[in-house]
Design an enzyme around this catalytic site. Structure first.
Site, PDB file in Angstrom:
ATOM      1  CG  HIS A 108      39.817  38.596  38.488  1.00  0.00           C
ATOM      2  ND1 HIS A 108      39.163  38.544  37.274  1.00  0.00           N
ATOM      3  CD2 HIS A 108      41.149  38.586  38.195  1.00  0.00           C
ATOM      4  CE1 HIS A 108      40.058  38.494  36.300  1.00  0.00           C
ATOM      5  NE2 HIS A 108      41.266  38.533  36.823  1.00  0.00           N
TER       6      HIS A 108
ATOM      7  CG  ASP B  57      37.794  33.473  41.609  1.00  0.00           C
ATOM      8  OD1 ASP B  57      38.608  32.569  41.322  1.00  0.00           O
ATOM      9  OD2 ASP B  57      37.932  34.647  41.211  1.00  0.00           O
TER      10      ASP B  57
ATOM     11  CD  GLN C  49      45.540  34.514  41.979  1.00  0.00           C
ATOM     12  OE1 GLN C  49      46.611  34.104  42.428  1.00  0.00           O
ATOM     13  NE2 GLN C  49      45.428  34.986  40.748  1.00  0.00           N
TER      14      GLN C  49
ATOM     15  CE  LYS D  96      44.706  33.213  37.466  1.00  0.00           C
ATOM     16  NZ  LYS D  96      45.595  34.306  37.059  1.00  0.00           N
TER      17      LYS D  96
ATOM     18  CB  CYS E 169      41.276  41.726  36.235  1.00  0.00           C
ATOM     19  SG  CYS E 169      41.952  41.520  34.585  1.00  0.00           S
TER      20      CYS E 169
END
Length: 406
Positions: free
Chosen positions: A123, A200, A203, A226, A364
């Site tokens: 991302h 990261d 997700q 999220k 993104c």
């Protein structure tokens, strides 16, 4: 506990609404998840009856608000199995967390001639801060390339490391492809070369349990919105020894020990020295409610349900003519696709007419789009409140669009 999608859906008010005269099928949770009543009510209750500025207040409301905020820090530390709640910094979201690391740890530890490794599936939030850091200090940004199936060319990773590698910044799960990267072996390799690792996790944390101690990563960051929580709040985990060495990157109230016009300023201890200004206390309370909600359902239960739903979706989508799927067979959360030569925006607009919400665009992730030589993709994301019926509606909608557009 037996997972019941019907009971879960009953907790999300928005899922009862209609769009264009049809029941909403919300397949865009990877962009931002909907919020259960428990989260909405917790934040509203705080603002109705418990709001006050936190830190140093001697009155009851302030003390209670501070205690609630710090209890959420403790809950979040348990959620990712950190050693201590004091390894967690409240941030606005994943993007701010990565920028904090780049500007605090990065400015102090990355020098001219050093290098940072990222991947081609990142991302922009895990690309741009490192580009900016490398440009500032004269470091090199190295990239793990993609395979056509949406996995990384891991055989190239050992060749990217050298004695000048300071950081591996890698996504846990791709926001476009759903690829779950093999973090354990990647982190081990990075540490063998003396490099730190930032993950990261934006997700990942909503799909299955995350254990930062087992991963042995140095930094882990994720967003609340999220994870069925409010916008404007997230968590940055940093190993305690690293966090205590890092200088603040923003100045202001709450992050200082002393301020003197003649002798300068000294900082309070971490993590509070990274939380300048009045925090998003309402968002923190909402995040705590989201963590409690997901934990009560059980992330293993959620993972099992979502994986079954994903397998069903991938199987059913095989019936759609001219559909191109991007990413590996084994994936988490998202299905990126294009229909024939039609632009993703047009396909997404038709689906919206059918009451189906998907995300369209570059997500993104422009370097990833460039790799696949497309300007955009449609992305349907599957969350714990999505159903087999909604998958069927997506498939039927795509079949209908194919008949209409050819």
């Amino acid at each position: 506990m037996i997972f019941s999608v019907d009971k879960v859906r009953a907790d999300f008010p928005v899922l009862s609404r209609e769009v264009n005269g049809l029941p909403l099928a919300y397949l865009d949770s990877a962009a931002s998840a909907q919020k259960p009543s428990q989260v909405i009510d917790a934040e509203a209750e705080f603002y109705r009856h418990g709001y006050a500025a936190v830190h140093r207040g001697i009155h009851t409301l302030s003390a209670q608000a501070t205690e609630k905020m710090e209890n959420v820090r403790k809950r979040a530390s348990l959620f990712i199995n950190a050693r201590s709640a004091e390894e967690l910094v409240f941030v606005r979201g994943t993007t701010e967390g990565i920028n904090l690391v780049a500007n605090s740890w990065g400015n102090s530890n990355v020098r001219a001639g050093d290098n940072i490794i990222i991947s081609q599936m990142e991302h922009h939030a895990n690309i741009v801060p490192w580009q900016m850091l490398c440009a500032r200090v004269g470091a090199e940004l190295r990239v793990i390339p993609l395979n056509p199936d949406g996995t990384l060319q891991l055989e190239t990773l050992p060749t990217l490391f050298d004695e000048k590698t300071r950081l591996l910044a890698i996504t846990h799960v791709s926001n476009v492809l759903g690829t779950e990267n093999p973090l354990a072996e990647m982190i081990t390799l990075a540490h063998q070369h003396g490099a730190k690792v930032l993950v990261d996790g934006a997700q990942a944390v909503m799909h299955h349990p995350v254990d930062v101690q087992a991963l042995d990563c140095d930094f882990y960051v994720f967003s609340g919105h999220k994870l069925y929580g409010p916008t404007g709040i997230g968590i940055l985990y940093v190993k305690e020894a690293l966090l205590q060495e890092m200088p603040p990157w923003e100045g202001g109230g709450s992050m200082i020990a002393t301020v003197s016009l003649s002798e300068g300023t000294t900082w309070t201890k971490a993590p509070w020295r990274f939380e300048a200004g009045t925090p998003n206390t309402g968002g923190i309370i909402g995040l705590g409610a989201a963590l409690e909600y997901v934990s009560a359902l059980g992330l293993n239960n959620i993972a099992e349900y979502e994986q079954n739903l994903m397998h069903y979706a991938l199987s059913q989508l095989e019936s759609v003519p001219d559909l191109t799927l991007y990413g590996p067979q084994n994936r988490l959360g998202v299905i990126a696709f294009n229909l024939g030569k039609h632009h993703a925006y047009d396909v997404g607009s038709f689906l919206d007419n059918y009451g189906i919400a998907v995300r369209t665009g570059h997500h993104c992730a422009m370097p990833l789009m460039a790799y696949y030589n497309v300007p955009a993709m449609c992305r349907a994301s599957l969350a714990m409140y999505n159903t087999h019926e909604e998958v069927d509606r997506l498939v039927t909608g795509l079949q209908r669009i194919h008949r209409l557009l050819g």
